[in-house]
Each structure stands twice: as C-alpha cells, then as structure tokens.
Design a protein around this motif. Structure first.
Motif, PDB file in Angstrom:
ATOM      1  N   PRO A  39      41.715  53.550  -1.758  1.00  0.00           N
ATOM      2  CA  PRO A  39      41.934  52.620  -1.419  1.00  0.00           C
ATOM      3  C   PRO A  39      42.785  51.161  -1.647  1.00  0.00           C
ATOM      4  O   PRO A  39      43.295  50.968  -1.299  1.00  0.00           O
ATOM      5  N   GLU A  40      42.947  51.064  -2.981  1.00  0.00           N
ATOM      6  CA  GLU A  40      44.014  50.284  -3.910  1.00  0.00           C
ATOM      7  C   GLU A  40      45.229  50.864  -3.396  1.00  0.00           C
ATOM      8  O   GLU A  40      45.963  50.683  -3.419  1.00  0.00           O
ATOM      9  N   ALA A  41      45.219  52.130  -3.545  1.00  0.00           N
ATOM     10  CA  ALA A  41      46.303  52.843  -3.502  1.00  0.00           C
ATOM     11  C   ALA A  41      47.347  52.918  -2.252  1.00  0.00           C
ATOM     12  O   ALA A  41      48.432  52.510  -1.759  1.00  0.00           O
ATOM     13  N   MET A  42      46.140  52.886  -0.917  1.00  0.00           N
ATOM     14  CA  MET A  42      46.716  52.831   0.383  1.00  0.00           C
ATOM     15  C   MET A  42      47.006  51.328   0.145  1.00  0.00           C
ATOM     16  O   MET A  42      48.479  51.403   1.167  1.00  0.00           O
ATOM     17  N   LYS A  43      46.499  50.410  -0.056  1.00  0.00           N
ATOM     18  CA  LYS A  43      46.319  48.828   0.296  1.00  0.00           C
ATOM     19  C   LYS A  43      48.191  48.689  -0.522  1.00  0.00           C
ATOM     20  O   LYS A  43      48.747  47.589   0.150  1.00  0.00           O
ATOM     21  N   ALA A  44      48.696  49.221  -1.820  1.00  0.00           N
ATOM     22  CA  ALA A  44      50.021  48.840  -2.334  1.00  0.00           C
ATOM     23  C   ALA A  44      50.537  49.518  -1.688  1.00  0.00           C
ATOM     24  O   ALA A  44      51.683  49.073  -1.390  1.00  0.00           O
ATOM     25  N   ALA A  45      50.572  50.828  -0.996  1.00  0.00           N
ATOM     26  CA  ALA A  45      51.428  51.706  -0.090  1.00  0.00           C
ATOM     27  C   ALA A  45      52.006  51.013   1.423  1.00  0.00           C
ATOM     28  O   ALA A  45      53.053  50.450   1.324  1.00  0.00           O
ATOM     29  N   ALA A  46      50.825  50.404   2.034  1.00  0.00           N
ATOM     30  CA  ALA A  46      51.109  49.172   3.272  1.00  0.00           C
ATOM     31  C   ALA A  46      52.025  48.252   2.227  1.00  0.00           C
ATOM     32  O   ALA A  46      52.632  47.821   3.395  1.00  0.00           O
ATOM     33  N   GLU A  47      51.764  48.078   1.395  1.00  0.00           N
ATOM     34  CA  GLU A  47      53.089  47.083   0.630  1.00  0.00           C
ATOM     35  C   GLU A  47      54.436  47.717   0.177  1.00  0.00           C
ATOM     36  O   GLU A  47      55.714  47.343  -0.658  1.00  0.00           O
TER      37      GLU A  47
END
Lengths: 781, 181, 781, 181
Positions: free
Chosen positions: C424-432
């Motif tokens: 989930p954290e990686a998804m957050k970063a990916a969004a950026e």
C-alpha cells in the motif's frame, strides 16, 4: 498368458550348485497361447492412457466442488486464501485445489489397498511359495480376476503372477500422488482423471488382495451358500477368554485360529472381530464371531469384554491402546502400518512376551510375525482373562445421574457430534434417572466419541450411552452370511441378459463404512426394498454387517430371508472391503460372458459397455474413509454411478449430470453412427442422498441405461414411479425424460403417464445401440 | 437475539470469508424483498418434529404465500409439503439444486432466468455447510442465506446460533415483513 | 552383484523364433561375485526395519509440533477439533495428526522424485535400451550410487538395473502413504519413523533419476570444472525467438536442443529455463540460458520475452496457461503429471500442431513424446516470435500512477503477501510517480502474486513491481557453474579425514526452493561466509541459482571466485533437485572410502557413522515444497541436521535437541562400551532459523560432532565463537558444552574461555569413539 | 482501539480456539502482573527500523526494568539489545525457546521453575503463528500473549490489528501499569 519376467526361486544357485557367473538369459516374453484372448489397446495403462474416456465422462458429469474451507494449507507457500477468484501462491485456483484433494484421498485409498495386497501376497509367498495356485471359485469361475485382466491385460494363476499387477499398481499410485505435489497438475479436470486412475489401480489392488486370501486361506469360493455366522455383542460368549481383533488384514488373526486349532483349543477361546478383519476371520473360520462394524470399537472395548486386543491395519481407532489400558486389556499390534509406538518384540520369545503382557509390564507389544502374534495372543489371553475378570469402565447409573446433575448444558458435546445428537437433553433426563434418551442416542451414534473429548467436565458421554443401551446391546445376536467372494460365471450367464436388457431392474451395491447419519437400520431397509423388488443387492464391508443387524418379526435377518446368489432378489455379502472388485467384476463379466467382449487390456470399451448397459449403482451410505473415496472412484471410471450418504458430501466434489441440458445426453448409435438422445441415463455419476428415502428413489432412477429394452425400461419405470409416489407422495416430474416410445410406458399407468407426456410436449426417440465411443460405431452414419 | 456467530459444529470453521450474521430478521426480509429472483431450499430435517425443526415447512409455505418465492424440497421433504396441503414445491436432490444454482446460465425452475438469492434450511448442518461453500466459491451473482437455527459460516448471511423462540420469532418477523401472515 | 530377476528383452520370442509354451525357468538369484562387498543387515528395508534407529534419533531430537490450525479435515468423519487434549473421530490426537501431515508431505515428495525417476528411466530405456551403461564419473567414481548401494544393497550398472531400486521405492511410498489412511498409525513417533522411511526412499528415487540422466545425456560427470553458464533476465538475447522451459524433468527440453542441433539452428533460437529443468538443460547444453529460480516465472512470462513455453513437471505455476495466454504465448505441456486440461495431441502431425499453435487456434497442446514436443516447439516458436513481437503485459508507468491514485489502502495485498511487503505504501508513492518502493519490494518478492489475487480492484501488483524493477532485472546477467553431479572418490579421499576429524570445519549443503523471507542475497552471503572460512559449500536447485545472482565489486560471482571441487573453500553446484543425493552420497562415501565401512544394505551403521562423525549440515532457506520435506527427511534419517528458513516453520514439526538435558547427550564409546557425555552435538536435527545471521551462527554450531579431534573441535569452536561475536555481538552462552578438555579450547581465546568454564563449573570429559548403537561396541564396558 | 480481530495474514485462519483480543492494554498489564513467572520473547523484526517495528527493543527493555521480566532475544536480535545497552537478554533460537516453554518440567533460564506466561513480539507473523499454535496445543499451564501490531489468533491473547500510534500507546500504558517508565 504373457509374463514380463521369468520365474525366480527363492534359493540362490550359489548355495545349491555353484555360482553362476555373468549369466545373461534374454528370453523376452513368455507367451502361453492357451489364452487366446487378444490384447486390447491399454494393458497396464499409464496415467494418461484413459484420459479421453475420463474426459468423456466428465463432459457429461461435471464436478460440483464443495470446499471444506477457503484456504489451501498443503505447502509452506501457504496458507493461501482461494476464496473468490483468488489463486494460491502456486497459481492454483479453488476448483483445481478441491480436485487435488479428491485425488489425494483416492491416492491414499488406493495405496492402502495396494499396500495391503502387497503385504498379503508377500506374506503368503513366503509361507506357501510363489507357485501356490490361485482359485477364485474352482470350475465355476473362468474369468479368474476380471479387473486385473481388464486393466493389466494379464491372467494371474499363481501368487507370483500377482506381483506384476502390484508393481503396476504401486507405480500408478506413485505417479498419481506425485501429481498432488505443489506446481504439478494445473487443471481440475486432469486432477479428476488422475483420481479415476488411482481408483482403477485401487480396484486391482483390492482384487489381488482378496483373490490371494481366498485362494490360500480357503475362504468361501464364489459360494452363494457361504455359511451364516454370528454377529453382535450378544453373539460372544463372554464367559470365555475373549480375543478381539480389529482391522482389515487377516494373517495375524489367522495366526490365532491356527494356533487354537493346533492346540485343539478352538471353542475354548472366543475370537471376535470388528471391521473387515472380522469378515475375513469368519470366512476363514465360521465359528469366530463378528462384534460389528467400525463404530462398535469403543463401546466394545470399554465394556471390558475383550481380554486381549489384536490390531492389524486400517480403520482402527488411533486411541485403541489408551482405551484398552483403561480396561486393563493388553494390545498386540501386528502390522507395520500401525505400530502404535510399541516396542518391536518380534524376535523375543513367546514366553517373555506372554509374561510381560500378563504381568502388565507393558501395555502392548508389536509382533510382526503373524504366527507368533497368534500364539502370544492365545497364550496371553488364557492368563489375562482370569486376572481381568472382564473389568469394565462403563459407569453405573448413579455415576451417570450425578454427571447429569452436574452438566451445565454448555452444548459443546452436541456441537462436536457429527450427528447433532441431543446429548445435553439426555444429560438432563439422566439427572432424573431416565436413560432412555441416551439409549436412543446410541442408536444414532457412530462411536466417534468426539462428545467425550469436547466435554469440558470430561464426562465419558459415549460410555453413558453405552450403559443406557447396554441391555439392547447384549441382546444383539444376528446371523450374517459370510463373505462369499466372487460371482460365478454361471450366475452371470443366467442374469447377464436380464440385467443388460433391463429386465432385472438393477444391481444395487451397498458398500463401505459405518459413518451413518441416523442409525444402522437404513441399510437393511434399503436392501430389503430392492431385494423384494427383485433387484440384486450386493454388499460388502461394514454395510454387509449393518444389513445383518435388523431382524423381522420372525427374528430373521435379510440374509436368512433372501437367497445368497447373484440373482433377482439376491442379498449377497461378497466379503470385506477388498472384496469390492467382485462387484465391479460382475459388471465386467457381464460384458465378457454375456456379450462376449474381450476384456484383456480393453478398459475403455468395457467401461463404455457397462455405463450404457449395466444398470448397476453403488451406495456408500456411511462413506468416510479415503478407501471409500478410491473405491467409488474405481466405479466412476467404469461408468457406474455412486451415491453417498450425507457425510459423504464432505468428500468435496460431486459429479453431476444436468437432466435439463438435452445436449448432454446424446450417445452414438453403434449401428448407424447417429447421435441419439437417450435422456439422463444415468443422471449422475456421484451425488449425495440426504435420507434413506431419497436413496431408494434415486437408486431406482440411476438404474436406467440407454440400452434398456422397452420391457426393461417399463419395469424400471414402474419401480421408479412406485417408489417415488410411496416415498415422496407425488408422481415424478421427470418421467418424460425416460420414455423413449410408448412401449416404455408401464401398462398400468398408461393414462396417467400419457397425460403427463402431452403436458411436457414429449416426443418419441430412438433406442440406440449406445456407445460414447465413436470408434465403436460399426458403420458411420 | 444473540449475535454470537461461531459455527454450530465446533470444528466446521470457515474463513477468511465468513457469513454475515443476521442480527435482526428484518435484514433477511429486506434481502428477500430486494432480490429479483429468490428461491428457498428446504431439507428433510424440516419433516422432523423435534423442537429444532418443527415449523420449517410451515414457514416455507407462508413465505411462499407471502411473496411467491419458489420452494425446492430436497429428498423426501416434498411428502410433508404435500401433506400440509402445499403442492407447489419441487422435489430435487440437494446437490442437484446446488449445482444448478451455481450455474449462472441456468434459467431456473420456471425457465425465466437465474436466481439471485437462495435461502436454505433443514439440511444436515455439514451438508448445508459444504453446499453453501460450493456456492460461495463457484456461483456468480448469487447470495445465500441460511435460515437454520445455527450459524452456518459459508452462507453469505446466516442466523447466529439461536434459541428456538428467537428462531421462531425471526420467521414470524420475516413473514410479516414480506407481507404475509 | 545379485539380481532378483533375469534380463528380459523387449521382443517376444513368438515373433523371433517360435512360441515358447509353458516354459518355466527357475534360476533364483544371479550372483556376480565380482562385487565382494558383503550384504549388510537391511537391504531394501521394509517400513519397520530401521525403526529402532529412528527411535534412537527421536529419543534425542524430540518433535515439536506446530499446528497450522486446530482441526483435521482429512476424512469425512471430520472436520475434527483437535485442540486441547481432544481426539478426532478416529481417535487421533493432535501430535499424531501433525506427524501424519509430515508423513503425507514426505510421501508426496518421495512419490514425486520416484515417479520422475521412473519416467526418466522408462523413457531412456525405450530410447537407448536397458543395457545402456551407467556412468556417474568414469574412472573417478567407484561407488557409483552410494545411496542405492546403502539402502537397496544393489549395484546399478545399466539402466535396467535401476528398475529394481524403483520397484522398491514405489512399494515403500505406497506403504508409507497407506499409513496416512484414517485409522492406521496411531503413534506420532511411528508416523515420524515412516516419514524418515519415505525420505530415504526419496533419496533413492532422486539418485536414480540423476544418475540416469547424467549417464545418457552426458551431463558433467563429477566435474569440478563443469562449465560456467549464463543466468539472469539479461543473459537471454531477446531479439531471438525464445523458448522458455519450466519444470524438473528434462527429456522434452532435450528434445528441443536435439532438434535444434539436428537442424543446425542452435544459436538461432534462445532456449531459456526456469527451475531445475534449467539446471539440467545447461548440463546438457551449456549455451542454454537460465532465467532464474521458480520465483522468476511470473515476471518472465508477463514480460512477454518467451515466445513459446514448454512445461514438464514439478514447481510450475498452475496458472501458466492463463498467464501465457495474456501475452499470446503458446504453451506445450509435455508431462503426464501436468496436462493442464489440454487436448492430447501426441499423435497429430507436427505440421498440424505447429499450425494450430501459430494460428492461435489453441492456447496450448499436450504432447507426450519428447522428440515431437521438441520439434513442435522449435518449428512453432520460429513462426510465433515475429507475430508476437515480444508482446508484454507489464504496464507502463502512467497506468501504475493511475492505479496508485485509485488505491484505497485497504491492506488486502499486504495481508496476502507471504513476506508482508509494504505494497500500500508503494502504491502511494507510485501515485506520485515514484516506483522506487515497488522496486525494493521486488527484491523481497517470491513471485507468488497473491497480492494480485487479493486486490479488490484487480490491480496487477506483481506486474507493477516488475515494471519498477525492470531496469535492474534486465541488467541481471550472471555466471553459474553448471551442475557437476557426484563427488569424485579422490575428492572424498582427500577431504574425508579432515572432515571426519573436524579439521575441515564442516560441509554446508544449501538446497531447495526459493521461498525466501527477504531476497535472494542471503544465500550468497551465507555461502561466502562459510566458503571463505574453508568450509565446503555444496549447492543444488534454486539455491544454486540464487548463489549466482550476487556479484562482488569486481563483477564476479562466488562460482568464479571459489573452486568447484569438494575441498576446503569449495563452492559446488551439484545440479538440480534430483542431484541432492550427491550430497548425501558424499557423506556416505566418506564412511566407505575413508573409513572402509561396508555400505551394502548397511544403513544404520553408516547413518550412525555420519551422525557422529561427519560435520555436514543442510540448509533449505526457501523450503516450501513437499519435495523439500522429503529431501530433508532423507537427511534426518542419515543423522544430518537440516535448518530451514522462516517459511519452513510451516512444515509443522521441528526435531529439537535439548542442550540443557545432559542425559540426552550420551553415546557409547565403541572402544569400551562406556556411555560418554558428548555435549549437544549436533544440537538439533531440524529447526527454523529466523534470519541469515542466525543461519550462519547456527550452522557453524551444528557442525560439531562427538568424534571431532581436539584440533578439529578447536577450529570449529573458533569459527562458532567468532561468528557468534560478529553476528550476535556477544560471546556464546554455551561453549562449555562443547569443550571436552583443555586441548579443545582455541588457543587465542584461552583466558577468556577458561574464565567462562570456571563460572560454569565445567568438567573435563572423554572423547569417545562415538556410536549410538550398542552393537557397534567392540568390547563391552 | 479497534477490536477487529481478523488474523493479520488473511489466510492464516484459526479456530475453533482463537486468541482473546486485548481490547485494552490494561488487560495485558494485569496479566503480566498476575503471572508468577512471565517471560518475553523478542524476534528479529524488532531490529528493523520501519514504523511497524521501531521501538520493540526499547519497550522490551523498559518492561524488563519495570518488572524484571526475563528477555529472550531470538536470532541476532541480541545484538541490538546489547547495542542499546541492555546486557541481560538471552539469545536463543525461536524454536528452541518455544520447545522449552512447551515443557512443563523445564525450570526456566534461571532454573527456578516453569514460566506461566510468555509474551511474543517481533517474529515473522507466520512463524510466531505456528509457534503460538504449538504452545496452545502442547503446553500445559502456559498462557501466551502476542504483543505484535497484528492480531495473531493462535495466542491466548493478542492485540488486534492496530495503528502504529495505538500500538505504541499500548506499550506505554502497559509499562506504566507495570510501574515502569
């Protein structure tokens, strides 16, 4: 007959004559042309050789998977959640996982019978030599081992011949089990096909085992008049020193009988048995007693009547040693499969062993020599019996009353009971001194004792029931026809035609375990319903015992009322679990003897024949074991439908036809090559019946076959409709599916049925010479 | 009504996906009302007359009368329906109806389309347990409700383990909410 | 050598000369006295023959059971709750149930290797004849098949000879599996003993399989200088048409190479492999490429680089067909074990098959003829490759960004991830637009894709990671030493003494699957730690690949830096999973070559020897499969400790010594018969290490053996203490348990250690000639 | 604090016996206080520095200081204890300490008698899961508590799945209740 190898004697040439150096004899196959049957396409089939046939069945009878839970826990990638459309870490989905579990169960079952057969054959060769001739039924039997002939393409004439079939079976079990490994098979249908393959290997294993023991031990040989033997708590003379044998693999029990015979003590010691070893014990020595099926274990042990227990293998309670200790009964373990953690005392002297058991120095011993085990059992029981004085742990009524009063009604017992029996209510009644409810519960009890385990106050609830039913239990004394073994060729000759043409309405095979949902009675009720309608009812294993355990108003059991022959209205006990292939064998022999089809390595054609023509249906009302799964699987591949009782729903997969899908029910007409609609015959290959009433109606329906003559179909319809009305109170909704032309309509029901046919928009169809195999079409349409 | 939701048979654990507990019978009633094509499957335990089972047939008939829900009677249950004067139940094998409900292309008993809600009661607990599991995993667009007295975790929704009175009252409420009597 | 049967040629006499009627040749055993080794007590042991030895081990190393859940669901009596002191409906308790699950896993593993061997041997006999001579390593090898000799008591010299060993192994697998049936074995210790037995059979199966393929395919033969082969995404020339082979059973891959060779196209088609088939492919043809271990499957397939996939058997993702379809890659299934539901097209013409695959008429075909499969693969890939144009489903960064933005952070992915990766954290970063976290996750990813399945929005999270790590992935290009096969006799001769006497501090065997808790790197790190300390490090399977996947600052892998010989500091890849018996074989050969013990049918004595003298330890850091369970089990019975990584804790049972129980650590001194305390050497037979640091320290400790000379013990202690201080930051608490007399104390640490010994109240003990077997005592004490 | 108690790893379902949820940290504190011989086992995840794991070592040390609870550090965790100035932790293999805790005759690290309460944290979830299962089934008179951020159902008691802040706060409360700081 063909042999892959040459005969090898046990002695080494070195010791006899000289050392043979570098001798190489290359002879190839030995061909004995006294067997003229040509070899079919698939002798000793590999795992994929019959896959097309399996897929043909699976196209019609699609798997309905019934997961036990949402996860897979078979490897340490997991657990993996397979709910929804998820896949496990290995990529498997839920359908494939469930079929994998089915395959695993069938592998365990097939391994069990095959290993059992291997042990027996090995043991018997050691004792009697590999040349010992096999004898299924003397002059009455020509097709000596129909399954082995069909599957392996070989004729087994001596004990040694059997090894080749077992080699094949073990290889197949190993291959099939291998496919259960993580990252092997990926398709649920291929798992199913492999499960069928394991089931087929299982049939070979069982057939070998039973033929070996029939031949060497002189069991009844295809004998419709096999002796009536005594069964039930009440049949044992408890005043005598009593040995209880439990299991399936009989040599150590034979050791007991042989030693008693040698010492002229037969009759001085009571030898009683539970489960299939009991069957085979009475097949060996009809004066032995059968206590009952598997579910009788705990109550008999706790009752303290057994002064010594000998266990061999399979379906033995894992806590036998602990339970036996409670009643001071020593235990002899006699199989490598079930060593119970006991010290291996095989090489100790009989005196030492007897002494240690009698003095209670050990609770049990492991003796892996059947003769010695038998001798120790007899010598020990004579000394143990007076010391034990039938010590029992069945509580007295005061104890039960006190427990009833102390019961908090937490419901843990009923929530643990597979049959949801109202134990808390029985405890309440017991507190008042009323044991009747407990006695009723005992009737529906499968003897698992999960209630005992679940009780937070550690009340021995199963013992309470046993006490409550004590009087009834000790009155149990029945007669069971001992296992007859195979079906004679002449019997097949007589009924083959009527069966194939549908005039004997069906063969009802009731087999397997005693995991019943509601008492034993159902088995006898179902049996009689069909026997009196002149179906042939064939029984084996625990089911064959359960049938014996109901008497009519004249005190007769069904074995006394109905003939033991493979004939209309016959009620046959073929024997123990490994006797099941006699049932498959009967169907196979119909194809061979009646229809003159070649058997040898010709599986697919014969299965197609049976599926389309032989109205045989299996019922495993109490199915619970992996062996039951593989036995069923062996029947599926032969195209024979199998029904299980409610607990069988937990096998996790049914094979269900869809009567509403017309496109599923076409066969080739072998005469023309045309595709002909035949109706859903038989409708399912594997399903669960909820009640005995449903079993009866469903099995009558599952006897329909595309090949039925109009006369036969009309008779089958008569029974189906009659039973449907009787048990369901209404006319069946689906009779139009089973009427090909007006000749099929039972004459007495004509007006009623014709009205229905009109309502349903029924149209006449052809009666084909049915086959699912295109290659069997004689002329292309 | 207790909301305790442990599988009635202790060992028949389920998960991760487990039935929602019907904490109020109104929930079940609303689901039935909302369903386009509901169906009810009644097993043979309904023919028994002990306290756990006594009135299932009656309730099924009343539900049918209230909202026209079709009734499948498994095994020999049909006989009891007929005996109670209800002739519209269809007899089917429990596995057969389970298997068909699983199939999204099955057009139902009346040929008018697939069902979207299947209610079950009166089957042996463990048998209903595995059939519900089969439907949970392999059906599409079908919800299931267990109306038995016991929590059956493989359903989409199930009563919790209830006292007989609570159970009976739940049926009364449901039937009432469906406009029946 | 002795043979049970005679040689049988394939042709029937009937066709050659005449029909032989009723011929019976009884010759008994052929005794070839060129093999002078006397037969030991247990050739082809039964399930109970080595039970006493097992119980000896189990007395010291008691099972610690780790249930995965509280219930048993293996039969339809159940499910049964086994929590607390409850018993199931069959009477089994939780300890027995857990050991039964261990047995079941070992049976599946043993069946898999045995069936693999059977398939290979059958296939090779069919192609090359049963007389084909076996060749493990030419003149460098005298003990051709140490495990088979030890276990079966036979010498295998030709392919045909192998069948006897396989017959035995299949029979044992069948017996052991049978014991898993409901109501069979009741004792957890007997289940354990049977699991050991299955593991021993597994070793035979594996040895046969590898020896067969080494001999016929000309794999490197005990070659320390086996070629360096290329490994990694970056090693494949993606411009070429690319075939990916996955699995373990190499004939169909050989079919590809042979066809390419015949057509002189080797080099025009890239042949790449995953898992053990890749090992064996490069052993056959070193120009083939290894993609990586099992966990590389999904990312490679999705990357679209494979234009055709051929699967054989074992450790293949069950969704290969579905995943391949997504990237338009056709699949050829080539093993009966893994048919994937595909139509069996074995008898169709190559042209038809190629055409159907190329035109996309089918997604895959089943071809059960390895030559034809190879030909079809090559012909099809040449035509498919241009059409596919390396079609990939790895998403572009915009797609990932959008997904990241849409992610609700529900945590289902991380809760499904075996390694709890912060997706989930990686998804957050990916969004950026930051894919670095995903790239990090890929490093710790075992490629199971449970995250994909779990995502309620169906995001292909594994593909996101693959994209994030893409660049790094494509730079992966390493050299791995191809599987060398067995250890030469001369190598054993050179190191046998130093190992037994403890002067080479130990043999570290790192084997098995890639179910790692934290990236591949650990394997290389552990390997180097021991190699540089001049332990011998032996590798196989996925672990042997993982070792290759780390380079030092000079761009060198450990295979380039360390010698490939069985020598101090050697880093050896023995080969694929079935090459594992070369490791066991090395230990066995030490007993034979160095200590002159007889091997033939002499299992117990040799296991006792190895357990007390050979400081070998196994590590299966990523163990996950049932095969890994049976491989470990084979080592346990030999007395060799095995350590697994964290996921291995899910095997449900450890075998743990108790260093604090002095009474557990006595051996007989074979010289005197005295019982001598030896300290906990080795301390455990099977345990889980939590981290690579723990592995290193623990394995150094597990190399201690009672027989260590003082010099050897002092060296081993030096390493243990040094590693303990380095990785744990403190002095070990238990060194006093490993010091027998002052000579054992490492000279440089004398003052420090002497102080500890005083504190602990240490007393000097004898160094015995150690054995656990009373019968090995030369003079009774 | 959320009382949702689903196993953190979705598929690692348990039952019928499942951990009681520590809805309030006071419960855990009370259990520790009540225990005659508690012990705490700390796994290697405590040595990591991400948000899930950051302070376990510190909390273990503070608990030890508060009530003298002995600390077992599995794998290489000991190094971090030493680094943080705490020299009383004992290094043991996780399975080894699990196996000893199971044994009612084991007299503990100090030889003074068996432990009656074992607290766990910092082991990989699934590894702690199976060790706790081993203790649940085979130990006698031992209770277990999982102090990890995640609900681990094979413990006797476990935190539910917590937010980091809730988790940290729980430790603060426990330490405080134990009289520490």
């Amino acid at each position: 007959m063909a042999k892959k190898g040459l005969v090898v004697k046990a002695k080494e040439l070195k010791t006899d004559v000289a050392v043979v150096k570098d001798l190489q004899v290359s002879i190839g196959k030995l061909v004995d042309d006294t067997w003229e049957e040509p070899m079919g396409p698939t002798p000793m089939p590999s795992m994929t050789d019959l896959r097309d046939w399996d897929f043909e069945l699976l196209r019609r009878y699609k798997p309905f998977y019934l997961p036990f839970c949402d996860v897979c826990c078979l490897c340490t990638f997991g657990k993996c959640d397979l709910s929804g459309d998820k896949r496990g870490a290995c990529g498997l989905n839920m359908a494939a996982q469930q079929s994998r579990i089915v395959l695993l169960a069938c592998c365990i079952g097939a391994a069990t019978h095959t290993a059992h057969a291997r042990h027996l054959v090995h043991h018997l060769i050691e004792k009697h030599g590999g040349d010992f001739p096999l004898d299924q039924g003397g002059l009455n039997i020509d097709v000596e081992a129909p399954v082995t002939r069909l599957v392996c393409g070989i004729k087994v004439e001596t004990l040694r011949d059997m090894e080749e079939a077992l080699d094949w079976a073990e290889e197949q079990v190993t291959h099939c089990l291998s496919a259960c490994h993580t990252g092997q098979e990926g398709s649920n249908l291929d798992f199913e096909s492999k499960a069928f393959h394991a089931g087929m290997a299982d049939q070979v294993g069982m057939e070998i085992a039973d033929l070996a023991q029939i031949s060497v031990y002189g069991f009844p040989k295809a004998d419709p008049e096999a002796p009536l033997v005594e069964l039930g708590f009440g049949a044992t003379d408890v005043k005598k020193p009593t040995i209880l044998v439990i299991g399936h693999n009989v040599p150590s029990s034979v050791g007991i009988i042989d030693y008693l015979t040698k010492k002229k003590m037969l009759g001085q010691v009571e030898v009683t048995g539970i489960c299939c070893t009991a069957h085979d014990l009475t097949r060996y020595e009809p004066s032995a007693k059968v206590v009952g099926p598997i579910s009788w274990q705990l109550k008999y042990i706790r009752s303290g009547m057994a002064d010594l227990i000998m266990v061999d293998e399979q379906c033995i309670r894992a806590d036998t040693l602990e339970e036996a200790q409670k009643v001071k009964t020593p235990v002899i373990a006699s199989s490598p499969k079930n060593c119970l953690g006991l010290k291996n005392r095989t090489n100790d002297s009989v005196d030492e062993l007897v002494n240690d058991l009698v003095e209670g120095k050990v609770h049990g011993v492991l003796i892996l020599d059947s003769d010695k085990a038998g001798e120790v059992a007899v010598e020990a029981v004579l000394k143990v019996a007076p010391k034990r004085n039938k010590f029992s742990i069945i509580p007295d009524i005061e104890e039960i009353k006190a427990a009833g009063a102390a019961c908090s009604g937490c419901n843990e017992c009923v929530r643990a009971c597979p049959n949801n029996q109202p134990i808390p209510e029985a405890m309440k009644a017991a507190a008042e001194g009323d044991l009747a409810p407990f006695s009723e519960i005992l009737d529906n009890c499968i003897g698992c004792a999960r209630c005992d385990s679940a009780c937070p106050k550690d009340f021995p609830l199963h013992s309470f029931m046993t006490k409550a039913g004590e009087q009834k239990l000790w009155e149990e004394k029945y007669l069971m026809r001992s296992g007859r073994g195979a079906i004679q060729d002449i019997e097949i000759r007589n009924v083959g035609g009527p069966i194939v043409l549908g005039e004997i309405p069906g063969v009802i095979a009731i087999v397997g375990c005693a995991n019943y949902p509601e008492g034993q009675g159902a088995i006898a009720e179902i049996t009689e319903e069909f026997a009196k309608r002149r179906y042939i009812v064939v029984l084996s294993g625990c089911a064959a015992m359960s049938v014996a355990m109901v008497k009519d108003e004249n005190g007769q059991t069904l074995y006394e009322k109905y003939p033991g022959g493979f004939e209309a209205g016959g009620v046959l006990n073929v024997g123990s679990c490994v006797s099941n292939p006699h049932i498959a064998g009967a169907a196979i022999k119909i194809a061979s003897i009646f229809a003159k089809r070649n058997l040898r390595g010709n599986y697919e054609e014969i299965a197609d024949y049976i599926h389309n023509r032989v109205g045989a249906v299996g019922l495993a009302w109490g199915a619970m074991s992996q062996k039951a799964a593989s036995i069923a699987s062996g029947f599926w591949r032969l195209g024979v439908p199998v029904v299980v009782g409610p607990h069988g729903s937990k096998y996790r997969r049914m094979l269900l036809g869809r009567a509403d899908k017309k496109e599923d029910w076409y066969v080739y007409d072998a005469r023309t090559g045309d595709k002909v609609y035949t109706g859903p015959t038989p409708e399912h290959l594997f399903t669960t019946a909820e009640t005995k009433e449903e079993v009866i109606v469903m099995m009558a329906k599952l006897c329909f076959r595309p090949n039925d003559t109009t006369k036969g179909r009309s008779m089958k319809l008569t029974h189906y409709i009659d039973l449907h009305k009787r048990y369901y109170g209404v006319m069946p909704e689906d009779i139009h599916l089973f009427i090909r032309n007006k000749m099929d309509i039972p004459i007495t029901m004509k007006p009623e049925i014709q009205k229905i046919l009109e309502e349903k928009g029924w149209e006449e169809t052809k009666i084909p010479d049915p086959t699912l195999l295109k290659r069997m079409v004689r002329k292309r349409g | 009504m207790s909301a305790k939701a442990e599988s009635w048979q202790t060992a028949e654990i389920a998960g991760p996906t487990k039935a929602n507990v019907i904490v109020k019978p109104e929930i079940a009633a609303a689901m039935i009302k909302r369903a386009k094509r509901p169906i009810i499957v009644v097993g043979y335990l309904s023919t028994k007359t002990d306290k756990d089972t006594g009135k299932m047939i009656e309730y099924a008939i009343r539900m049918n009368k209230a909202c026209g829900i079709p009734v499948v009677a498994t095994a020999h249950t049909i006989k009891e329906f007929v005996k109670q004067g209800f002739n519209d139940a269809i007899q089917m094998n429990a596995m057969d109806i389970g298997n068909r409900l699983k199939d999204p292309t099955w057009n139902g008993l009346d040929g008018k389309g697939p069902y979207d809600l299947a209610l079950f009661m009166g089957l042996p607990f463990y048998m209903e347990f595995v059939i519900l599991a089969g439907l949970k995993h392999f059906s599409t667009n079908l919800k299931t409700i267990s109306l038995d007295r016991y929590f059956n975790p493989h359903a989409s929704w199930s009563f919790p383990n209830l006292k007989v009175e609570e159970w009976n009252q739940s049926f009364e409420t449901i039937i009432n909410k469906l406009g029946g009597n």
